[in-house]
Each structure stands twice: as C-alpha cells, then as structure tokens.
Write a protein that holds these residues in place. Structure first.
Motif, PDB file in Angstrom:
ATOM      1  N   ALA A  39      -1.397   1.132 -10.693  1.00  0.00           N
ATOM      2  CA  ALA A  39      -1.311   2.431 -10.024  1.00  0.00           C
ATOM      3  C   ALA A  39      -0.541   3.441 -10.869  1.00  0.00           C
ATOM      4  O   ALA A  39      -0.910   4.620 -10.940  1.00  0.00           O
ATOM      5  CB  ALA A  39      -0.655   2.266  -8.659  1.00  0.00           C
TER       6      ALA A  39
ATOM      7  N   SER B 100      -2.870  -7.768  -0.426  1.00  0.00           N
ATOM      8  CA  SER B 100      -2.090  -7.645  -1.663  1.00  0.00           C
ATOM      9  C   SER B 100      -1.780  -8.980  -2.302  1.00  0.00           C
ATOM     10  O   SER B 100      -1.599  -9.071  -3.522  1.00  0.00           O
ATOM     11  CB  SER B 100      -0.784  -6.891  -1.390  1.00  0.00           C
ATOM     12  OG  SER B 100       0.015  -7.599  -0.447  1.00  0.00           O
TER      13      SER B 100
ATOM     14  N   LEU C  61      -2.009   3.099  -3.192  1.00  0.00           N
ATOM     15  CA  LEU C  61      -3.424   2.746  -3.218  1.00  0.00           C
ATOM     16  C   LEU C  61      -3.749   1.922  -1.981  1.00  0.00           C
ATOM     17  O   LEU C  61      -2.909   1.148  -1.514  1.00  0.00           O
ATOM     18  CB  LEU C  61      -3.758   1.912  -4.465  1.00  0.00           C
ATOM     19  CG  LEU C  61      -3.652   2.595  -5.826  1.00  0.00           C
ATOM     20  CD1 LEU C  61      -3.928   1.574  -6.935  1.00  0.00           C
ATOM     21  CD2 LEU C  61      -4.631   3.749  -5.937  1.00  0.00           C
TER      22      LEU C  61
ATOM     23  N   GLU D 105       0.827  -1.206   0.000  1.00  0.00           N
ATOM     24  CA  GLU D 105       0.000   0.000   0.000  1.00  0.00           C
ATOM     25  C   GLU D 105       0.861   1.255   0.000  1.00  0.00           C
ATOM     26  O   GLU D 105       0.575   2.221  -0.718  1.00  0.00           O
ATOM     27  CB  GLU D 105      -0.916  -0.014   1.224  1.00  0.00           C
ATOM     28  CG  GLU D 105      -1.812   1.205   1.350  1.00  0.00           C
ATOM     29  CD  GLU D 105      -2.745   1.093   2.533  1.00  0.00           C
ATOM     30  OE1 GLU D 105      -2.982   2.128   3.192  1.00  0.00           O
ATOM     31  OE2 GLU D 105      -3.230  -0.014   2.804  1.00  0.00           O
TER      32      GLU D 105
ATOM     33  N   VAL E  67      -4.746  -1.081   0.084  1.00  0.00           N
ATOM     34  CA  VAL E  67      -4.759  -2.519  -0.189  1.00  0.00           C
ATOM     35  C   VAL E  67      -4.834  -3.265   1.135  1.00  0.00           C
ATOM     36  O   VAL E  67      -3.996  -3.061   2.011  1.00  0.00           O
ATOM     37  CB  VAL E  67      -3.486  -2.960  -0.944  1.00  0.00           C
ATOM     38  CG1 VAL E  67      -3.515  -4.471  -1.170  1.00  0.00           C
ATOM     39  CG2 VAL E  67      -3.355  -2.239  -2.271  1.00  0.00           C
TER      40      VAL E  67
ATOM     41  N   ARG F 294      -8.284   2.101 -12.207  1.00  0.00           N
ATOM     42  CA  ARG F 294      -9.127   1.990 -11.006  1.00  0.00           C
ATOM     43  C   ARG F 294      -9.087   0.572 -10.448  1.00  0.00           C
ATOM     44  O   ARG F 294      -9.332  -0.389 -11.171  1.00  0.00           O
ATOM     45  CB  ARG F 294     -10.561   2.381 -11.356  1.00  0.00           C
ATOM     46  CG  ARG F 294     -10.710   3.818 -11.859  1.00  0.00           C
ATOM     47  CD  ARG F 294     -12.029   3.993 -12.587  1.00  0.00           C
ATOM     48  NE  ARG F 294     -12.097   3.115 -13.765  1.00  0.00           N
ATOM     49  CZ  ARG F 294     -13.207   2.907 -14.481  1.00  0.00           C
ATOM     50  NH1 ARG F 294     -14.340   3.495 -14.135  1.00  0.00           N
ATOM     51  NH2 ARG F 294     -13.187   2.112 -15.533  1.00  0.00           N
ATOM     52  N   VAL F 295      -8.809   0.488  -9.158  1.00  0.00           N
ATOM     53  CA  VAL F 295      -8.664  -0.806  -8.482  1.00  0.00           C
ATOM     54  C   VAL F 295      -9.648  -0.858  -7.309  1.00  0.00           C
ATOM     55  O   VAL F 295      -9.823   0.122  -6.586  1.00  0.00           O
ATOM     56  CB  VAL F 295      -7.228  -1.004  -7.967  1.00  0.00           C
ATOM     57  CG1 VAL F 295      -7.109  -2.314  -7.192  1.00  0.00           C
ATOM     58  CG2 VAL F 295      -6.229  -0.967  -9.115  1.00  0.00           C
ATOM     59  N   ARG F 296     -10.280  -2.007  -7.144  1.00  0.00           N
ATOM     60  CA  ARG F 296     -11.184  -2.202  -6.006  1.00  0.00           C
ATOM     61  C   ARG F 296     -10.957  -3.589  -5.423  1.00  0.00           C
ATOM     62  O   ARG F 296     -10.642  -4.532  -6.141  1.00  0.00           O
ATOM     63  CB  ARG F 296     -12.645  -2.069  -6.446  1.00  0.00           C
ATOM     64  CG  ARG F 296     -13.659  -2.302  -5.324  1.00  0.00           C
ATOM     65  CD  ARG F 296     -15.088  -2.238  -5.825  1.00  0.00           C
ATOM     66  NE  ARG F 296     -15.421  -0.928  -6.345  1.00  0.00           N
ATOM     67  CZ  ARG F 296     -16.589  -0.630  -6.922  1.00  0.00           C
ATOM     68  NH1 ARG F 296     -17.512  -1.572  -7.055  1.00  0.00           N
ATOM     69  NH2 ARG F 296     -16.818   0.588  -7.360  1.00  0.00           N
TER      70      ARG F 296
END
Length: 242
Positions: free
Chosen positions: A187, A152, A147, A142, A149, A192-194
C-alpha cells in the motif's frame, strides 16, 4: 511466463508430501524452505521425487515470514516472473492456484491474495474463533493500510517479480504477522492488490497461531505499519542554496 511456488515449512514431514504432490503442472519451480525443522521435513520434501522441487534450509528457526523471503529471493533469482506461496500443511487447495496467479500473470495486479472469508461455506468450515479473529484483524488491517481487505491473514498469495523488486523484503516482519506487514508495504508504494475467493480448508493440521498472535503480535505489526506511513508522510526540507 515462469511461475514458482514457495512452500515455507516447519515440522511438516507428515503433510508436506501431500502439499507438493498437489501443485499443478503449470508451476515451473517449487522452493521448499525448511525453517530449521527438528523433524524430517527436508527428507519428506525430497521423497516426493519431483524434479521441480528445490529444498533450502535455515540453520536456525527464523520464522515463516523470513522463510518466505528466502523463497522469494531464490525464485526470482531463478527467473520466476510470478511467485505464489502455499503453506506446507495442505491447508491451501491447489485448484485455487490458477485463480490467484492469473491476474498477476496478465499484469492486472501486482499482488493477489486468497480470501477465505467470502467463500459461501466459510462460517461452516472455519473454526468459530478463527472466523471471528480473521474478521476483526482484517477490519483493523484495512483501516491501517487504506486498502479493502476481507481476509488479511490468508497466506495463499501470488507476487510479481516487478513488485518484489520495489519492496524492502529484508525488513519484512519475520514471523506470524508478515501478511499484514507485506500488505502495508504494498500500500505504501501504491502497488495493486486484489483478493480472490479461495476454499477454506481445516482438517487435521495443527496451527501455530494462538491468542497471543491475534492480541499482541499482529497489532504490534500494524503499529509498525502506521509509524512507517507517518514517517513517509513527513515533509522533507532541503537547505536553501547560499
């Protein structure tokens, strides 16, 4: 929209059929990538008799990250708009697949990944060393990628074709540690990461991840990510016209 699943597999003849039989009907294509297994992994995949299953095989062992890239390329070339990854050891609950795929299908995110750490039974289900190690590596990841996390190292993921086209997948770390490298690539490009909560499953499967990976390999992969980010941040200078 066409959904594919990539199943990287190395020496998974025992558990691979269970994994493949559990993949939901909404999946159009299943690509098993046999990473040069010395056992009957390829035969086990074919024995399921599912017409959705295609089996690709590496001539030499290249690593789980490389197997996933091989699967991604085949799935997106076949027209998949979203490609999920499920391990061949039945450690990922197929009931969680829709929750991973939906945000990508709806265009809400480019990459959706599982989060076992936030599951209410995570501490009870996960081996203590795994729970502690995942927490530490997630904290470190992170801070490197910038971002949030929680988990991971979870490889239960879904990636859009649009995002895949923007990633230098040929440069992805080929072995354990690839999730951290991939998160760094996402990143770096502002994709976009979810994370969505998935069930942690630990039964009689054998893990290939050890202390060496946690202490040496993954920190090295994250160092690569840091160096890439520094390189991208350096200003470029063009010669003034005469």
């Amino acid at each position: 929209m066409k959904v594919a699943v990539v199943v990287p597999a190395f020496c998974e003849e025992r558990l691979l059929p269970r994994t493949l039989r559990g993949i939901p009907d909404f999946v159009s294509l299943i690509i098993v990538v046999d990473d040069a297994s010395p056992d009957r992994t390829r035969d086990a995949a074919k024995s399921v008799g599912d017409p959705r299953v295609q089996v690709l095989r590496h001539a030499v062992n290249r690593g789980v990250g490389a197997a996933i890239v091989t699967g991604y390329r085949a799935a997106f070339a076949a027209g998949a708009e979203v490609c999920a990854v499920m391990a061949g050891d039945a450690q990922m609950d197929p009931q969680d697949l829709m929750a991973l795929v939906e945000p990508v299908l709806h265009g809400e995110v480019d990459y959706c990944k599982g989060d076992r750490m936030s599951h209410p039974e995570a501490r009870a289900r996960m081996p203590r060393d795994r729970w502690l190690g995942n927490g530490l590596l997630s904290w470190l990841t992170e801070r490197v990628i910038g971002l949030p996390v929680r988990d991971s190292q979870c490889g239960y993921t879904a990636l859009s074709a649009r995002a895949a086209a923007q990633l230098p997948l040929e440069k992805l770390w080929p072995r354990y540690g690839y999730p951290n490298d991939l998160l760094g690539m996402l990143a770096e490009r502002g994709l976009r990461v979810r994370e969505v909560v998935v069930r942690p499953i630990y039964a009689d499967e054998a893990s290939g991840i050890g202390l060496r990976h946690a202490l040496l390999v993954i920190p090295f992969v994250l160092l690569r990510v840091v160096l890439r980010r520094v390189t991208y941040a350096l200003p470029s200078f063009e010669a003034e016209p005469e």
